[in-house]
Design a protein around this motif. Structure first.
Motif, PDB file in Angstrom:
ATOM      1  N   GLU A 190       2.275  11.750 -10.191  1.00 28.02           N
ATOM      2  CA  GLU A 190       1.686  13.137 -10.312  1.00 28.02           C
ATOM      3  C   GLU A 190       2.701  14.269 -10.412  1.00 28.02           C
ATOM      4  O   GLU A 190       2.371  15.412 -10.951  1.00 28.02           O
ATOM      5  CB  GLU A 190       0.903  13.295  -8.790  1.00 28.02           C
ATOM      6  CG  GLU A 190       0.103  14.462  -8.933  1.00 28.02           C
ATOM      7  CD  GLU A 190      -1.266  14.441  -9.807  1.00 28.02           C
ATOM      8  OE1 GLU A 190      -1.545  15.635 -10.155  1.00 28.02           O
ATOM      9  OE2 GLU A 190      -1.542  13.410 -10.095  1.00 28.02           O
TER      10      GLU A 190
ATOM     11  N   LEU B 289       0.758  -1.383  -0.105  1.00 24.59           N
ATOM     12  CA  LEU B 289       0.049  -0.136   0.076  1.00 24.59           C
ATOM     13  C   LEU B 289       0.963   1.350  -0.101  1.00 24.59           C
ATOM     14  O   LEU B 289       0.399   2.236  -0.812  1.00 24.59           O
ATOM     15  CB  LEU B 289      -1.018   0.060   1.336  1.00 24.59           C
ATOM     16  CG  LEU B 289      -1.969  -0.987   1.319  1.00 24.59           C
ATOM     17  CD1 LEU B 289      -2.797  -1.279   2.430  1.00 24.59           C
ATOM     18  CD2 LEU B 289      -3.050  -0.720   0.085  1.00 24.59           C
ATOM     19  N   ARG B 290       1.936   1.438   0.989  1.00 26.56           N
ATOM     20  CA  ARG B 290       2.870   2.424   0.919  1.00 26.56           C
ATOM     21  C   ARG B 290       3.460   2.615  -0.566  1.00 26.56           C
ATOM     22  O   ARG B 290       3.641   3.804  -0.832  1.00 26.56           O
ATOM     23  CB  ARG B 290       3.753   2.288   2.013  1.00 26.56           C
ATOM     24  CG  ARG B 290       4.817   3.429   2.109  1.00 26.56           C
ATOM     25  CD  ARG B 290       4.190   4.640   2.514  1.00 26.56           C
ATOM     26  NE  ARG B 290       5.254   5.750   2.823  1.00 26.56           N
ATOM     27  CZ  ARG B 290       5.008   7.042   2.714  1.00 26.56           C
ATOM     28  NH1 ARG B 290       3.740   7.290   2.433  1.00 26.56           N
ATOM     29  NH2 ARG B 290       5.749   7.807   3.024  1.00 26.56           N
ATOM     30  N   GLN B 291       3.741   1.599  -1.142  1.00 23.59           N
ATOM     31  CA  GLN B 291       4.545   1.676  -2.260  1.00 23.59           C
ATOM     32  C   GLN B 291       3.679   2.470  -3.353  1.00 23.59           C
ATOM     33  O   GLN B 291       4.107   2.988  -4.407  1.00 23.59           O
ATOM     34  CB  GLN B 291       5.283   0.303  -2.870  1.00 23.59           C
ATOM     35  CG  GLN B 291       5.950   0.254  -4.044  1.00 23.59           C
ATOM     36  CD  GLN B 291       7.090   1.236  -3.829  1.00 23.59           C
ATOM     37  OE1 GLN B 291       7.952   1.008  -2.619  1.00 23.59           O
ATOM     38  NE2 GLN B 291       7.820   2.136  -4.664  1.00 23.59           N
ATOM     39  N   ARG B 292       2.414   1.762  -3.687  1.00 25.46           N
ATOM     40  CA  ARG B 292       1.190   2.391  -4.306  1.00 25.46           C
ATOM     41  C   ARG B 292       0.977   3.861  -4.149  1.00 25.46           C
ATOM     42  O   ARG B 292       1.078   4.677  -5.125  1.00 25.46           O
ATOM     43  CB  ARG B 292       0.070   1.613  -4.162  1.00 25.46           C
ATOM     44  CG  ARG B 292       0.043   0.153  -4.826  1.00 25.46           C
ATOM     45  CD  ARG B 292      -1.335  -0.363  -4.473  1.00 25.46           C
ATOM     46  NE  ARG B 292      -1.326  -1.687  -5.148  1.00 25.46           N
ATOM     47  CZ  ARG B 292      -2.184  -2.505  -4.919  1.00 25.46           C
ATOM     48  NH1 ARG B 292      -3.598  -2.106  -4.290  1.00 25.46           N
ATOM     49  NH2 ARG B 292      -2.330  -3.517  -5.388  1.00 25.46           N
ATOM     50  N   VAL B 293       0.981   4.299  -2.783  1.00 21.72           N
ATOM     51  CA  VAL B 293       0.917   5.832  -2.716  1.00 21.72           C
ATOM     52  C   VAL B 293       2.208   6.418  -3.212  1.00 21.72           C
ATOM     53  O   VAL B 293       1.932   7.687  -3.609  1.00 21.72           O
ATOM     54  CB  VAL B 293       0.913   6.007  -1.047  1.00 21.72           C
ATOM     55  CG1 VAL B 293       1.122   7.318  -0.756  1.00 21.72           C
ATOM     56  CG2 VAL B 293      -0.705   5.500  -0.517  1.00 21.72           C
ATOM     57  N   LEU B 294       3.290   6.086  -2.976  1.00 19.61           N
ATOM     58  CA  LEU B 294       4.494   6.669  -3.410  1.00 19.61           C
ATOM     59  C   LEU B 294       4.657   6.814  -4.915  1.00 19.61           C
ATOM     60  O   LEU B 294       5.098   7.779  -5.344  1.00 19.61           O
ATOM     61  CB  LEU B 294       5.768   6.053  -2.598  1.00 19.61           C
ATOM     62  CG  LEU B 294       6.134   6.207  -1.161  1.00 19.61           C
ATOM     63  CD1 LEU B 294       7.126   5.417  -0.742  1.00 19.61           C
ATOM     64  CD2 LEU B 294       6.226   7.577  -0.892  1.00 19.61           C
ATOM     65  N   ASP B 295       4.212   5.812  -5.588  1.00 16.71           N
ATOM     66  CA  ASP B 295       4.241   5.554  -6.975  1.00 16.71           C
ATOM     67  C   ASP B 295       3.275   6.549  -7.533  1.00 16.71           C
ATOM     68  O   ASP B 295       3.447   7.571  -8.460  1.00 16.71           O
ATOM     69  CB  ASP B 295       4.027   4.129  -7.671  1.00 16.71           C
ATOM     70  CG  ASP B 295       4.898   3.136  -7.298  1.00 16.71           C
ATOM     71  OD1 ASP B 295       5.922   3.711  -7.042  1.00 16.71           O
ATOM     72  OD2 ASP B 295       4.705   2.035  -7.374  1.00 16.71           O
ATOM     73  N   ARG B 296       2.185   6.642  -6.886  1.00 18.38           N
ATOM     74  CA  ARG B 296       1.211   7.832  -7.458  1.00 18.38           C
ATOM     75  C   ARG B 296       1.556   9.143  -7.321  1.00 18.38           C
ATOM     76  O   ARG B 296       1.387   9.926  -7.934  1.00 18.38           O
ATOM     77  CB  ARG B 296      -0.132   7.462  -6.496  1.00 18.38           C
ATOM     78  CG  ARG B 296      -1.423   7.968  -7.148  1.00 18.38           C
ATOM     79  CD  ARG B 296      -2.752   7.928  -6.228  1.00 18.38           C
ATOM     80  NE  ARG B 296      -2.921   6.392  -6.273  1.00 18.38           N
ATOM     81  CZ  ARG B 296      -2.858   5.692  -5.069  1.00 18.38           C
ATOM     82  NH1 ARG B 296      -3.228   6.290  -4.106  1.00 18.38           N
ATOM     83  NH2 ARG B 296      -3.220   4.491  -5.308  1.00 18.38           N
ATOM     84  N   ARG B 297       2.303   9.291  -6.152  1.00 14.89           N
ATOM     85  CA  ARG B 297       2.842  10.884  -5.761  1.00 14.89           C
ATOM     86  C   ARG B 297       3.848  11.222  -6.912  1.00 14.89           C
ATOM     87  O   ARG B 297       4.167  12.200  -7.449  1.00 14.89           O
ATOM     88  CB  ARG B 297       3.386  10.919  -4.466  1.00 14.89           C
ATOM     89  CG  ARG B 297       2.472  11.061  -3.428  1.00 14.89           C
ATOM     90  CD  ARG B 297       3.000  11.279  -2.048  1.00 14.89           C
ATOM     91  NE  ARG B 297       2.073  11.089  -0.944  1.00 14.89           N
ATOM     92  CZ  ARG B 297       2.522  11.078   0.316  1.00 14.89           C
ATOM     93  NH1 ARG B 297       3.728  11.015   0.637  1.00 14.89           N
ATOM     94  NH2 ARG B 297       1.772  11.017   1.046  1.00 14.89           N
TER      95      ARG B 297
END
Length: 100
Positions: A91, A80-88
């Protein structure tokens, strides 16, 4: 205890102590299990604290299950943390491209 200084024979296998035995037999205290032994030279019957193999196996598998549960939860948090970082990161790259 005679079983520390002489040979002995196990008269009764390792069993769980009852409530009465817990109060009356001091050997029940450490593990909650006792075995009855017969000392060879002195011919005395005594009780010795022991560990139940079935209980130890059950505790081991509870530990393994707990460790696997914690590992699975940690792995899920990492994903989950990796997905958030990839999304950031995506962006940020998108904003940089739009500003050109």
């Amino acid at each position: 205890p005679c079983w520390r200084v002489e040979q002995f024979v196990v008269a009764q296998e390792c069993t769980r102590c009852s409530g009465f035995e817990m109060k009356t037999i001091p050997a029940c205290g450490p593990t909650g299990f006792i075995e009855k032994i017969n000392c060879a030279s002195s011919h005395r019957d005594e009780y010795k604290s022991c560990r139940s193999a079935a209980l130890e196996a059950q505790r081991f598998w509870h530990f393994v299950g707990s460790a696997l549960g914690v590992a699975a939860a940690a792995a899920a948090l990492v994903v989950l943390r990796q997905r958030v970082l990839d999304r950031r990161a995506l962006e940020k790259v998108r904003k940089q491209i739009e500003s050109i």
